[in-house]
Design a protein around this motif. Structure first.
Motif: not given
Length: 117
Positions: A67, A111-112, A108, A63-64
């Motif tokens: 992003v 991330h979305r 943000r 995930r990191h």
């Protein structure tokens, strides 16, 4: 500061799958100088996963770096984030606040994008 500039912010690569091979290839394409950091993070995540008996550290790694790729694959977005990161060091409190908001908005949104995959 959060104005979008779509003509200057087209992705240079498609968003990759959140797998190690796909993310490694994407980071090599959009932020090759960050590959050593990615490999270090990968080693830490795999050690932590082994120690905890959990895949969560590996999922967080994916995930990191997803992003990171979501931001860096859009040159205009990456430029705005890096400018905001530099502006946080400003001695102007209003400039710092704007920079923090801008960086937060960008992260943000990334991330979305990763969550919506």
């Amino acid at each position: 500061m959060t104005t979008q500039h779509p003509e200057h912010d087209r992705p240079i690569i498609p968003m990759p799958a959140l797998t190690l091979p796909a993310l490694r290839q994407a980071v090599a394409a959009v932020a090759p100088s960050r590959l050593p950091e990615m490999f270090e993070d990968m080693q830490k995540a795999f050690v932590q996963a082994g120690e905890e008996g959990s895949v969560v550290p590996i999922q967080m790694l994916y995930r990191h770096w997803g992003v990171v790729v979501a931001i860096e694959r859009n040159p205009g977005t990456a430029r705005r984030l890096h400018a905001a990161e530099r502006a946080v060091a400003s001695e102007d409190p209003e400039g710092q606040a704007r920079a923090i908001r801008e960086a937060g908005d960008i992260v943000r949104a990334a991330h979305r994008e990763v969550a919506d995959g």
